[in-house]
Motif scaffolding. Sequence first.
Motif, PDB file in Angstrom:
ATOM      1  N   MET A 192       0.847  -1.194   0.000  1.00 52.71           N
ATOM      2  CA  MET A 192       0.000   0.000   0.000  1.00 52.71           C
ATOM      3  C   MET A 192       0.884   1.245   0.000  1.00 52.71           C
ATOM      4  O   MET A 192       1.830   1.351   0.781  1.00 52.71           O
ATOM      5  CB  MET A 192      -0.914   0.010   1.248  1.00 52.71           C
ATOM      6  CG  MET A 192      -1.861   1.195   1.317  1.00 52.71           C
ATOM      7  SD  MET A 192      -2.900   1.180   2.812  1.00 52.71           S
ATOM      8  CE  MET A 192      -3.908  -0.268   2.502  1.00 52.71           C
ATOM      9  N   SER A 193       0.596   2.186  -0.941  1.00 54.00           N
ATOM     10  CA  SER A 193       1.385   3.399  -1.035  1.00 54.00           C
ATOM     11  C   SER A 193       1.099   4.313   0.160  1.00 54.00           C
ATOM     12  O   SER A 193       0.141   4.109   0.925  1.00 54.00           O
ATOM     13  CB  SER A 193       1.054   4.146  -2.327  1.00 54.00           C
ATOM     14  OG  SER A 193      -0.265   4.673  -2.264  1.00 54.00           O
ATOM     15  N   THR A 194       1.950   5.336   0.292  1.00 52.15           N
ATOM     16  CA  THR A 194       1.759   6.283   1.395  1.00 52.15           C
ATOM     17  C   THR A 194       0.406   6.957   1.316  1.00 52.15           C
ATOM     18  O   THR A 194      -0.324   7.039   2.313  1.00 52.15           O
ATOM     19  CB  THR A 194       2.877   7.352   1.373  1.00 52.15           C
ATOM     20  OG1 THR A 194       4.140   6.707   1.523  1.00 52.15           O
ATOM     21  CG2 THR A 194       2.671   8.359   2.487  1.00 52.15           C
ATOM     22  N   ASN A 195       0.021   7.428   0.132  1.00 49.75           N
ATOM     23  CA  ASN A 195      -1.259   8.116   0.000  1.00 49.75           C
ATOM     24  C   ASN A 195      -2.430   7.170   0.244  1.00 49.75           C
ATOM     25  O   ASN A 195      -3.459   7.572   0.806  1.00 49.75           O
ATOM     26  CB  ASN A 195      -1.373   8.758  -1.391  1.00 49.75           C
ATOM     27  CG  ASN A 195      -0.679  10.108  -1.440  1.00 49.75           C
ATOM     28  OD1 ASN A 195       0.317  10.310  -0.746  1.00 49.75           O
ATOM     29  ND2 ASN A 195      -1.205  11.024  -2.237  1.00 49.75           N
ATOM     30  N   GLU A 196      -2.292   5.918  -0.171  1.00 49.37           N
ATOM     31  CA  GLU A 196      -3.353   4.943   0.109  1.00 49.37           C
ATOM     32  C   GLU A 196      -3.493   4.733   1.613  1.00 49.37           C
ATOM     33  O   GLU A 196      -4.614   4.590   2.126  1.00 49.37           O
ATOM     34  CB  GLU A 196      -3.048   3.620  -0.599  1.00 49.37           C
ATOM     35  CG  GLU A 196      -3.211   3.686  -2.102  1.00 49.37           C
ATOM     36  CD  GLU A 196      -2.746   2.405  -2.798  1.00 49.37           C
ATOM     37  OE1 GLU A 196      -3.219   2.142  -3.916  1.00 49.37           O
ATOM     38  OE2 GLU A 196      -1.916   1.668  -2.201  1.00 49.37           O
ATOM     39  N   SER A 197      -2.380   4.750   2.324  1.00 51.37           N
ATOM     40  CA  SER A 197      -2.434   4.620   3.788  1.00 51.37           C
ATOM     41  C   SER A 197      -3.110   5.831   4.413  1.00 51.37           C
ATOM     42  O   SER A 197      -3.895   5.688   5.373  1.00 51.37           O
ATOM     43  CB  SER A 197      -1.006   4.479   4.346  1.00 51.37           C
ATOM     44  OG  SER A 197      -0.385   3.310   3.864  1.00 51.37           O
ATOM     45  N   LEU A 198      -2.846   7.004   3.887  1.00 53.79           N
ATOM     46  CA  LEU A 198      -3.475   8.218   4.406  1.00 53.79           C
ATOM     47  C   LEU A 198      -4.988   8.188   4.184  1.00 53.79           C
ATOM     48  O   LEU A 198      -5.766   8.515   5.085  1.00 53.79           O
ATOM     49  CB  LEU A 198      -2.874   9.461   3.735  1.00 53.79           C
ATOM     50  CG  LEU A 198      -1.374   9.716   3.930  1.00 53.79           C
ATOM     51  CD1 LEU A 198      -0.963  11.000   3.235  1.00 53.79           C
ATOM     52  CD2 LEU A 198      -1.012   9.763   5.409  1.00 53.79           C
ATOM     53  N   ILE A 199      -5.389   7.783   2.988  1.00 59.00           N
ATOM     54  CA  ILE A 199      -6.826   7.702   2.688  1.00 59.00           C
ATOM     55  C   ILE A 199      -7.494   6.669   3.587  1.00 59.00           C
ATOM     56  O   ILE A 199      -8.584   6.911   4.140  1.00 59.00           O
ATOM     57  CB  ILE A 199      -7.046   7.354   1.202  1.00 59.00           C
ATOM     58  CG1 ILE A 199      -6.605   8.524   0.319  1.00 59.00           C
ATOM     59  CG2 ILE A 199      -8.507   7.009   0.941  1.00 59.00           C
ATOM     60  CD1 ILE A 199      -6.592   8.207  -1.166  1.00 59.00           C
ATOM     61  N   ALA A 200      -6.857   5.522   3.751  1.00 57.94           N
ATOM     62  CA  ALA A 200      -7.434   4.464   4.586  1.00 57.94           C
ATOM     63  C   ALA A 200      -7.610   4.950   6.022  1.00 57.94           C
ATOM     64  O   ALA A 200      -8.640   4.669   6.664  1.00 57.94           O
ATOM     65  CB  ALA A 200      -6.538   3.227   4.556  1.00 57.94           C
ATOM     66  N   ARG A 201      -6.630   5.687   6.544  1.00 53.62           N
ATOM     67  CA  ARG A 201      -6.734   6.190   7.916  1.00 53.62           C
ATOM     68  C   ARG A 201      -7.819   7.242   8.026  1.00 53.62           C
ATOM     69  O   ARG A 201      -8.594   7.242   9.002  1.00 53.62           O
ATOM     70  CB  ARG A 201      -5.379   6.771   8.361  1.00 53.62           C
ATOM     71  CG  ARG A 201      -5.360   7.237   9.814  1.00 53.62           C
ATOM     72  CD  ARG A 201      -5.739   6.127  10.746  1.00 53.62           C
ATOM     73  NE  ARG A 201      -5.690   6.532  12.136  1.00 53.62           N
ATOM     74  CZ  ARG A 201      -6.440   6.012  13.099  1.00 53.62           C
ATOM     75  NH1 ARG A 201      -7.329   5.043  12.808  1.00 53.62           N
ATOM     76  NH2 ARG A 201      -6.325   6.416  14.338  1.00 53.62           N
ATOM     77  N   CYS A 202      -7.923   8.139   7.046  1.00 53.40           N
ATOM     78  CA  CYS A 202      -8.966   9.168   7.071  1.00 53.40           C
ATOM     79  C   CYS A 202     -10.358   8.525   6.995  1.00 53.40           C
ATOM     80  O   CYS A 202     -11.284   8.940   7.705  1.00 53.40           O
ATOM     81  CB  CYS A 202      -8.780  10.144   5.915  1.00 53.40           C
ATOM     82  SG  CYS A 202      -7.340  11.218   6.076  1.00 53.40           S
ATOM     83  N   ASP A 203     -10.500   7.519   6.133  1.00 60.69           N
ATOM     84  CA  ASP A 203     -11.791   6.842   6.013  1.00 60.69           C
ATOM     85  C   ASP A 203     -12.151   6.105   7.301  1.00 60.69           C
ATOM     86  O   ASP A 203     -13.326   6.065   7.702  1.00 60.69           O
ATOM     87  CB  ASP A 203     -11.756   5.862   4.838  1.00 60.69           C
ATOM     88  CG  ASP A 203     -11.767   6.567   3.489  1.00 60.69           C
ATOM     89  OD1 ASP A 203     -12.140   7.759   3.448  1.00 60.69           O
ATOM     90  OD2 ASP A 203     -11.400   5.928   2.484  1.00 60.69           O
ATOM     91  N   GLU A 204     -11.140   5.525   7.940  1.00 57.65           N
ATOM     92  CA  GLU A 204     -11.396   4.821   9.198  1.00 57.65           C
ATOM     93  C   GLU A 204     -11.853   5.798  10.283  1.00 57.65           C
ATOM     94  O   GLU A 204     -12.797   5.513  11.036  1.00 57.65           O
ATOM     95  CB  GLU A 204     -10.133   4.100   9.645  1.00 57.65           C
ATOM     96  CG  GLU A 204     -10.300   3.315  10.954  1.00 57.65           C
ATOM     97  CD  GLU A 204      -9.007   2.655  11.410  1.00 57.65           C
ATOM     98  OE1 GLU A 204      -9.022   2.044  12.498  1.00 57.65           O
ATOM     99  OE2 GLU A 204      -7.999   2.759  10.692  1.00 57.65           O
TER     100      GLU A 204
END
Length: 216
Positions: free
Chosen positions: A1-13
């Motif tokens: 998972m890319s850095t931005n994908e990790s950021l999106i996943a955390r924001c969505d969570e």
Amino acid sequence: MSTNESLIARCDELTKEGAGLRITWTGGNDSGWFELMLGDEVKNQLDPVEEALISYVERQLGYGSFAGSYSTTGSLDYNTQTKCFEGTDQYEDSDLETAPCSIPIRIPGETWFDRVEISAEQYGEDQIDVSVKICIDNGPVTEQVSVMEQVLESLLKDAFNKAISELEDYEGLDTGCILNYDQFRPEDGGHAFLLKELTYHRHKLDIQEIIISLDQ
């Protein structure tokens, strides 16, 4: 998972239960800070991904260490549909500008001088500070000269107060001049000079819409 994908996943969570996610900042004059808010509460303890999120937004805004004589405040809300942080940045600064004025400076005819040095400053709620020095290169500075300096300071203070009251977006006064004897013209048995411009700080406010995408 890319850095931005990790950021999106955390924001969505963080927002999956409906709470709003917001990043705010306040800075300028060589200091500042960012905060992450969930709902109405500031998250004081950030995990590594949340810290990376703040760093990402910080880089996109480009303020760095907030070095400079300006101030900025802003907030960005996470849009769960677009995966963007959206909001506004309010940037305040001041520009040094000149403005026309018409302020007479008169020296009695019996007063000898080589030049007159004038400065005037005012910031915030302070009163205008005016300094007048009648310079004589070769000769004594008499009591009459000292009295004339005080008279001119009082007259110029009133004149500058009137002039700045007519300026828009005025923030502070920072003006001055050195007037040589030959710049004065004869008038009513004395010497006269008409000051035609002053220098002041003009307040500048810039409000920008900001969109920072995480989905890139």
